[in-house]
Structure formats: structure tokens, C-alpha cells
Design a protein around this motif. Structure first.
Motif, mmCIF file in Angstrom:
data_model
loop_
_atom_site.group_PDB
_atom_site.id
_atom_site.type_symbol
_atom_site.label_atom_id
_atom_site.label_comp_id
_atom_site.label_asym_id
_atom_site.label_seq_id
_atom_site.Cartn_x
_atom_site.Cartn_y
_atom_site.Cartn_z
ATOM 1 N N TYR A 93 0.847 -1.186 0.000
ATOM 2 C CA TYR A 93 0.000 0.000 0.000
ATOM 3 C C TYR A 93 0.887 1.242 0.000
ATOM 4 O O TYR A 93 1.768 1.397 0.863
ATOM 5 N N TYR A 94 0.643 2.105 -0.973
ATOM 6 C CA TYR A 94 1.397 3.334 -1.129
ATOM 7 C C TYR A 94 0.503 4.532 -0.861
ATOM 8 O O TYR A 94 -0.679 4.539 -1.223
ATOM 9 N N CYS A 95 1.097 5.530 -0.263
ATOM 10 C CA CYS A 95 0.403 6.789 -0.011
ATOM 11 C C CYS A 95 0.992 7.854 -0.925
ATOM 12 O O CYS A 95 2.200 7.828 -1.222
ATOM 13 N N ASN A 96 0.145 8.775 -1.371
ATOM 14 C CA ASN A 96 0.687 9.926 -2.071
ATOM 15 C C ASN A 96 0.048 11.215 -1.589
ATOM 16 O O ASN A 96 -1.009 11.209 -0.963
ATOM 17 N N ALA A 97 0.750 12.309 -1.854
ATOM 18 C CA ALA A 97 0.282 13.641 -1.500
ATOM 19 C C ALA A 97 0.332 14.517 -2.741
ATOM 20 O O ALA A 97 1.348 14.554 -3.449
ATOM 21 N N ASP A 98 -0.788 15.183 -3.002
ATOM 22 C CA ASP A 98 -0.931 16.077 -4.168
ATOM 23 C C ASP A 98 -0.744 17.507 -3.670
ATOM 24 O O ASP A 98 -1.631 18.043 -2.996
ATOM 25 N N GLN A 99 0.416 18.086 -3.992
ATOM 26 C CA GLN A 99 0.704 19.442 -3.544
ATOM 27 C C GLN A 99 0.453 20.433 -4.670
ATOM 28 O O GLN A 99 0.835 20.188 -5.822
ATOM 29 N N ARG A 100 -0.153 21.560 -4.334
ATOM 30 C CA ARG A 100 -0.412 22.620 -5.317
ATOM 31 C C ARG A 100 0.044 23.947 -4.753
ATOM 32 O O ARG A 100 -0.375 24.335 -3.668
ATOM 33 N N MET A 101 0.909 24.598 -5.527
ATOM 34 C CA MET A 101 1.525 25.829 -5.055
ATOM 35 C C MET A 101 1.148 26.980 -5.993
ATOM 36 O O MET A 101 1.002 26.791 -7.193
ATOM 37 N N PRO A 102 0.999 28.192 -5.425
ATOM 38 C CA PRO A 102 0.761 29.341 -6.290
ATOM 39 C C PRO A 102 2.037 29.725 -7.040
ATOM 40 O O PRO A 102 3.141 29.372 -6.590
ATOM 41 N N PRO A 103 1.926 30.432 -8.151
ATOM 42 C CA PRO A 103 0.676 30.938 -8.728
ATOM 43 C C PRO A 103 -0.003 29.967 -9.690
ATOM 44 O O PRO A 103 -1.157 30.139 -10.019
ATOM 45 N N ALA A 104 0.693 28.949 -10.155
ATOM 46 C CA ALA A 104 0.135 28.084 -11.203
ATOM 47 C C ALA A 104 -0.819 27.027 -10.659
ATOM 48 O O ALA A 104 -1.684 26.543 -11.378
ATOM 49 N N TRP A 105 -0.651 26.651 -9.395
ATOM 50 C CA TRP A 105 -1.473 25.609 -8.774
ATOM 51 C C TRP A 105 -1.424 24.298 -9.564
ATOM 52 O O TRP A 105 -2.412 23.573 -9.615
ATOM 53 N N VAL A 106 -0.294 24.007 -10.147
ATOM 54 C CA VAL A 106 -0.127 22.745 -10.867
ATOM 55 C C VAL A 106 0.119 21.626 -9.860
ATOM 56 O O VAL A 106 0.962 21.780 -8.976
ATOM 57 N N PRO A 107 -0.599 20.519 -9.954
ATOM 58 C CA PRO A 107 -0.398 19.445 -8.974
ATOM 59 C C PRO A 107 0.951 18.756 -9.121
ATOM 60 O O PRO A 107 1.367 18.429 -10.241
ATOM 61 N N THR A 108 1.621 18.556 -8.019
ATOM 62 C CA THR A 108 2.842 17.759 -7.951
ATOM 63 C C THR A 108 2.595 16.644 -6.956
ATOM 64 O O THR A 108 2.208 16.909 -5.826
ATOM 65 N N VAL A 109 2.785 15.413 -7.402
ATOM 66 C CA VAL A 109 2.453 14.260 -6.569
ATOM 67 C C VAL A 109 3.724 13.623 -6.022
ATOM 68 O O VAL A 109 4.650 13.333 -6.774
ATOM 69 N N TYR A 110 3.719 13.411 -4.724
ATOM 70 C CA TYR A 110 4.837 12.769 -4.032
ATOM 71 C C TYR A 110 4.369 11.438 -3.466
ATOM 72 O O TYR A 110 3.265 11.344 -2.921
#
Length: 121
Positions: A93-110
Motif C-alpha cells: 500500500y502506497y500513499c501519495n500527496a498532491d501538492q499545489r503551489m501558487p501561482p500556477a497551482w499545478v499538482p505535484t504528486v509525491y
């Protein structure tokens, strides 16, 4: 960079329960959603359950009514309560976190490193 760390896997008998935890580093205000995936040998990673910062959830059909995902936003931590486990739930089982930062709010998944869940008698 967000660090994602899972814990709580192990060996459990059919019908038993386990609780997985996943903690993500970083500013909680930038973590939009977190999720649990599972993977078995030779297969692609598949979504088990996901939860947004607003508390919206979704589950794969095979775990509905048996698994519950919850989240502590202040701690950037999610949990997966797994009840009525059966051998088909055996997987990493893997966990991930979807981070979104301004100004683009593009999702980055870790992704975390994964935790093994084995359901066997």
C-alpha cells in the motif's frame, strides 16, 4: 519537496483489521489531496481511496463499506482503517500527496515507499 511516510502494515488474519497511517511534510495549506494506492506483483498501482483537504472521499468498489479514509489536515496525515480484510487485499500500500503551489497551482504528486499488508491465516 514533500516527504511521505507510511506506517501500519503487517500480517493479519482474514476478517481482521489494520490501520494505516501516512504523514506528509510541508505546508498543510498546499496539500490538496492525499490518497492510498495498492500494488501486487505484475500489476499496476491502483487507487484504493482518496481524500481532499475539504474532506471529499472516493473509494474503489471492492473496499466500499470495509475501508475508511480519514484526514487530519493540521498534521498532513491520513489514515486508512481497513476492516473485514480478505486475502485479495494483500498488497503493498502506497500513499501519495498532491501538492499545489501558487501561482500556477499545478499538482505535484509525491509518493511514499509503501507498506506491506498481508492477509493470511
Amino acid at each position: 519537496q514533500v516527504q511521505v511516510v507510511e506506517s501500519g502494515g503487517g500480517l493479519v488474519q482474514p476478517g481482521g483489521s489494520l490501520r494505516l497511517s501516512c504523514a506528509a511534510s510541508g505546508d498543510p495549506n498546499t496539500i490538496y489531496a492525499m490518497a492510498w494506492y495498492c500494488q501486487t506483483p505484475g500489476k499496476q498501482r491502483e487507487l484504493v481511496a482518496a481524500i481532499t483537504s475539504a474532506g471529499s472521499t472516493k473509494y474503489r468498489d471492492s473496499v466500499k463499506g470495509r475501508f475508511t479514509i480519514s484526514r487530519d489536515n493540521a498534521k498532513n496525515t491520513i489514515y486508512l482503517q481497513m476492516d473485514s480484510l480478505n486475502p485479495e487485499d494483500t498488497a503493498v500500500y502506497y500513499c501519495n500527496a498532491d501538492q499545489r503551489m501558487p501561482p500556477a497551482w499545478v499538482p505535484t504528486v509525491y509518493w511514499g515507499q509503501g507498506t506491506q499488508v498481508t492477509v493470511a491465516s
